[in-house]
Motif scaffolding. Structure first.
Motif, mmCIF file in Angstrom:
data_model
loop_
_atom_site.group_PDB
_atom_site.id
_atom_site.type_symbol
_atom_site.label_atom_id
_atom_site.label_comp_id
_atom_site.label_asym_id
_atom_site.label_seq_id
_atom_site.Cartn_x
_atom_site.Cartn_y
_atom_site.Cartn_z
ATOM 1 N N LEU A 290 0.826 -1.205 0.000
ATOM 2 C CA LEU A 290 0.000 0.000 0.000
ATOM 3 C C LEU A 290 0.857 1.249 0.000
ATOM 4 O O LEU A 290 1.993 1.248 -0.441
ATOM 5 N N GLY A 291 0.300 2.348 0.540
ATOM 6 C CA GLY A 291 0.928 3.645 0.456
ATOM 7 C C GLY A 291 1.787 4.003 1.656
ATOM 8 O O GLY A 291 2.031 3.174 2.542
ATOM 9 N N PRO A 292 2.221 5.259 1.729
ATOM 10 C CA PRO A 292 3.204 5.664 2.731
ATOM 11 C C PRO A 292 2.685 5.679 4.156
ATOM 12 O O PRO A 292 3.455 5.465 5.096
ATOM 13 N N ILE A 293 1.390 5.930 4.345
ATOM 14 C CA ILE A 293 0.846 5.978 5.705
ATOM 15 C C ILE A 293 0.765 4.571 6.273
ATOM 16 O O ILE A 293 1.118 4.326 7.438
ATOM 17 N N ALA A 294 0.329 3.623 5.449
ATOM 18 C CA ALA A 294 0.309 2.222 5.874
ATOM 19 C C ALA A 294 1.714 1.742 6.201
ATOM 20 O O ALA A 294 1.946 1.070 7.216
ATOM 21 N N LEU A 295 2.676 2.075 5.344
ATOM 22 C CA LEU A 295 4.054 1.635 5.575
ATOM 23 C C LEU A 295 4.616 2.264 6.850
ATOM 24 O O LEU A 295 5.273 1.586 7.654
ATOM 25 N N ALA A 296 4.362 3.550 7.056
ATOM 26 C CA ALA A 296 4.833 4.207 8.270
ATOM 27 C C ALA A 296 4.235 3.548 9.513
ATOM 28 O O ALA A 296 4.925 3.369 10.532
ATOM 29 N N SER A 297 2.962 3.169 9.438
ATOM 30 C CA SER A 297 2.318 2.493 10.565
ATOM 31 C C SER A 297 2.985 1.151 10.832
ATOM 32 O O SER A 297 3.209 0.769 11.995
ATOM 33 N N CYS A 298 3.303 0.428 9.769
ATOM 34 C CA CYS A 298 3.995 -0.854 9.916
ATOM 35 C C CYS A 298 5.326 -0.684 10.630
ATOM 36 O O CYS A 298 5.657 -1.436 11.553
ATOM 37 N N VAL A 299 6.101 0.301 10.197
ATOM 38 C CA VAL A 299 7.437 0.506 10.767
ATOM 39 C C VAL A 299 7.343 0.862 12.247
ATOM 40 O O VAL A 299 8.183 0.442 13.052
ATOM 41 N N GLN A 300 6.310 1.611 12.637
ATOM 42 C CA GLN A 300 6.128 1.929 14.055
ATOM 43 C C GLN A 300 5.914 0.667 14.879
ATOM 44 O O GLN A 300 6.479 0.522 15.971
ATOM 45 N N VAL A 301 5.104 -0.257 14.376
ATOM 46 C CA VAL A 301 4.873 -1.513 15.096
ATOM 47 C C VAL A 301 6.111 -2.397 15.047
ATOM 48 O O VAL A 301 6.504 -3.000 16.058
ATOM 49 N N ASP A 302 6.753 -2.492 13.880
ATOM 50 C CA ASP A 302 7.994 -3.268 13.777
ATOM 51 C C ASP A 302 9.021 -2.797 14.801
ATOM 52 O O ASP A 302 9.736 -3.605 15.409
ATOM 53 N N ALA A 303 9.100 -1.478 14.978
ATOM 54 C CA ALA A 303 10.135 -0.899 15.829
ATOM 55 C C ALA A 303 10.054 -1.405 17.265
ATOM 56 O O ALA A 303 11.085 -1.609 17.918
ATOM 57 N N CYS A 304 8.841 -1.630 17.765
ATOM 58 C CA CYS A 304 8.671 -1.986 19.182
ATOM 59 C C CYS A 304 8.238 -3.436 19.373
ATOM 60 O O CYS A 304 7.770 -3.806 20.455
ATOM 61 N N THR A 305 8.421 -4.263 18.333
ATOM 62 C CA THR A 305 7.970 -5.652 18.384
ATOM 63 C C THR A 305 9.167 -6.587 18.287
ATOM 64 O O THR A 305 9.803 -6.676 17.233
ATOM 65 N N PRO A 306 9.506 -7.297 19.365
ATOM 66 C CA PRO A 306 10.704 -8.145 19.359
ATOM 67 C C PRO A 306 10.703 -9.223 18.287
ATOM 68 O O PRO A 306 11.759 -9.576 17.759
ATOM 69 N N ASN A 307 9.519 -9.757 17.956
ATOM 70 C CA ASN A 307 9.444 -10.859 17.005
ATOM 71 C C ASN A 307 9.180 -10.406 15.573
ATOM 72 O O ASN A 307 8.848 -11.221 14.707
ATOM 73 N N ALA A 308 9.349 -9.099 15.291
ATOM 74 C CA ALA A 308 9.248 -8.618 13.909
ATOM 75 C C ALA A 308 10.421 -9.170 13.107
ATOM 76 O O ALA A 308 11.577 -9.082 13.537
ATOM 77 N N LEU A 309 10.126 -9.746 11.941
ATOM 78 C CA LEU A 309 11.141 -10.410 11.113
ATOM 79 C C LEU A 309 11.585 -9.542 9.946
ATOM 80 O O LEU A 309 12.776 -9.329 9.712
ATOM 81 N N ILE A 310 10.615 -9.048 9.182
ATOM 82 C CA ILE A 310 10.914 -8.348 7.941
ATOM 83 C C ILE A 310 9.671 -7.572 7.536
ATOM 84 O O ILE A 310 8.554 -7.905 7.979
ATOM 85 N N GLN A 311 9.842 -6.535 6.713
ATOM 86 C CA GLN A 311 8.726 -5.666 6.344
ATOM 87 C C GLN A 311 8.532 -5.640 4.831
ATOM 88 O O GLN A 311 9.451 -5.340 4.087
ATOM 89 N N GLU A 312 7.312 -5.942 4.406
ATOM 90 C CA GLU A 312 6.953 -5.749 3.002
ATOM 91 C C GLU A 312 6.810 -4.251 2.730
ATOM 92 O O GLU A 312 6.397 -3.475 3.587
ATOM 93 N N GLN A 313 7.161 -3.838 1.515
ATOM 94 C CA GLN A 313 6.949 -2.448 1.095
ATOM 95 C C GLN A 313 6.730 -2.455 -0.412
ATOM 96 O O GLN A 313 7.096 -3.402 -1.104
#
Length: 384
Positions: A290-313
């Motif tokens: 999706l777009g930049p707001i969705a991606l920014a939201s993902c990165v915020q959750v990834d940042a504070c989630t120990p089990n985050a593996l990788i991010q689609e963009q």
């Protein structure tokens, strides 16, 4: 208390819906509530929720707003309602972070990492000539790729179809070597018997995961598929709440979950889903074509989630033929990739600044994206 006083919705190319929420003190938050191909429907749901539950209310009690939007209706869940809630939730967190001068992840417990690895799409809906494209992406610094496994498949297809999928993955693996991860997306196009055959055939080339090997309505087949392969299984882009994910955690069939921050209830809900996953030793890899707001939201959750593996963009993804992610940002460097990683942002809220003038300009264009309708040779409809 800072109250919500206004909101606007903008349909923009290539297939996105942006939500602008404003408070009494002039703070603006952005969200991305959309179901790709159903933007008009989600727009109506956002308007209903904003008009009935949020206008005139204070921003800060986000959990209560979430519960009200979800539980305040007798009929709950599903892609339309959860996507509407998701975009509103993103905007509320954006405002709260800006009001407190902190990135959203700081309000969710603080950073668990400095950056998150991203993967890059290769090929298109009908994957072809992926080896050359894979080499280009690796040369550009990416260490992880994803590709569609197949075109449309019959319920039980022939050996040549399986071999064509194997041949594509083999060529990519030979082109990039063993130091690069390759996710293979079945895209829900594959029936249970074909998923088992494909997984066995692809296994020698060590995919990072096979994604959505069956449609979520057939998640009960995942334990059987998992028993046929050592490849990690990923799913979740068409699952919308912690209750949808509960079954796959309990049966132990899934290794990577992929909730979408614009479909699965937003930041509030996906953070809860991620914590559930951690308890079951399951990784998080949020879905985000999706777009930049969705991606920014993902990165915020990834940042504070120990089990985050990788991010689609979705930079340069095959859907983005008219506009791309960075076009809507005042400062596109926030998503600059360094050796296949994106740094955790330190700006308040979602960590991005939307170019509002460009959004308004693009919203004047006609946006009417719908996914293709694919058919078998006999004329019957098949999964896209």
């Amino acid at each position: 208390m800072n109250q919500i006083v206004d909101y606007e919705l903008f349909e923009v190319p290539p297939r996105w819906l942006f939500l602008r929420v404003e408070t009494a003190d002039g703070t603006v938050g952005w969200g991305e509530p959309v179901v790709e191909g159903r933007s008009h429907t989600v727009r109506a749901a956002v308007e209903e929720l904003m008009d009935n539950h949020l206008l005139g209310e204070p921003v800060n009690p986000i959990e209560d707003h979430w519960q009200t939007m979800y539980r305040g209706g007798f009929y709950r869940g599903g892609p339309v309602l959860m996507s509407a809630i998701a975009g509103i939730d993103q905007a509320l967190w954006d405002i709260k972070g800006k009001s407190l001068g902190a990135p959203v992840y700081e309000l969710l417990g603080g950073a668990a990492r400095d950056s998150i690895r991203v993967y890059q799409w290769i090929g298109g809906d009908r994957p072809s000539e992926v080896a050359e494209e894979a080499t280009q992406k690796v040369d550009a610094g990416f260490s992880a790729l994803k590709m569609n496994a197949t075109e449309e498949l019959e319920r039980v297809d022939n050996p040549a179809t399986v071999e064509a999928a194997v041949d594509r993955l083999r060529k990519v693996r030979e082109a990039v070597g063993d130091g690069v991860d390759i996710g293979v997306d079945f895209h829900g196009r594959v029936t249970k018997p074909m998923a088992k055959r494909l997984a066995k055939a692809l296994e020698p080339y060590d995919p990072m995961f096979i994604e959505e090997p069956v449609l979520p309505e057939h998640n009960d087949a995942l334990p059987d598929i998992a028993a046929h392969t050592t490849i990690p299984i990923a799913t979740g882009e068409r699952m919308y709440s912690r209750w949808d994910f509960k079954e796959v955690f309990e049966d132990g069939s899934v290794d990577v979950i992929q909730p979408d921050l614009s479909h699965a209830g937003g930041i509030t809900e996906v953070k809860k889903i991620a914590s559930m996953a951690e308890a079951y030793d399951v990784a998080l890899a949020p879905h985000c074509p999706l777009g930049p707001i969705a991606l920014a939201s993902c990165v915020q959750v990834d940042a504070c989630t120990p089990n985050a593996l990788i991010q689609e963009q979705s930079l340069n993804i095959h859907y983005n033929e008219t506009s791309d992610v960075l076009d809507y940002l005042e400062d596109p460097t926030v998503f600059e990739y360094d050796n296949g990683y994106v740094s955790v942002p330190d700006a308040p809220g979602l960590g991005i600044e939307i170019n509002e003038e460009y959004v308004r300009e693009q919203s004047e264009k006609t946006v009417n994206w719908h996914n293709p309708i694919w058919r078998h040779e006999d004329g019957s409809i098949t999964e896209w």
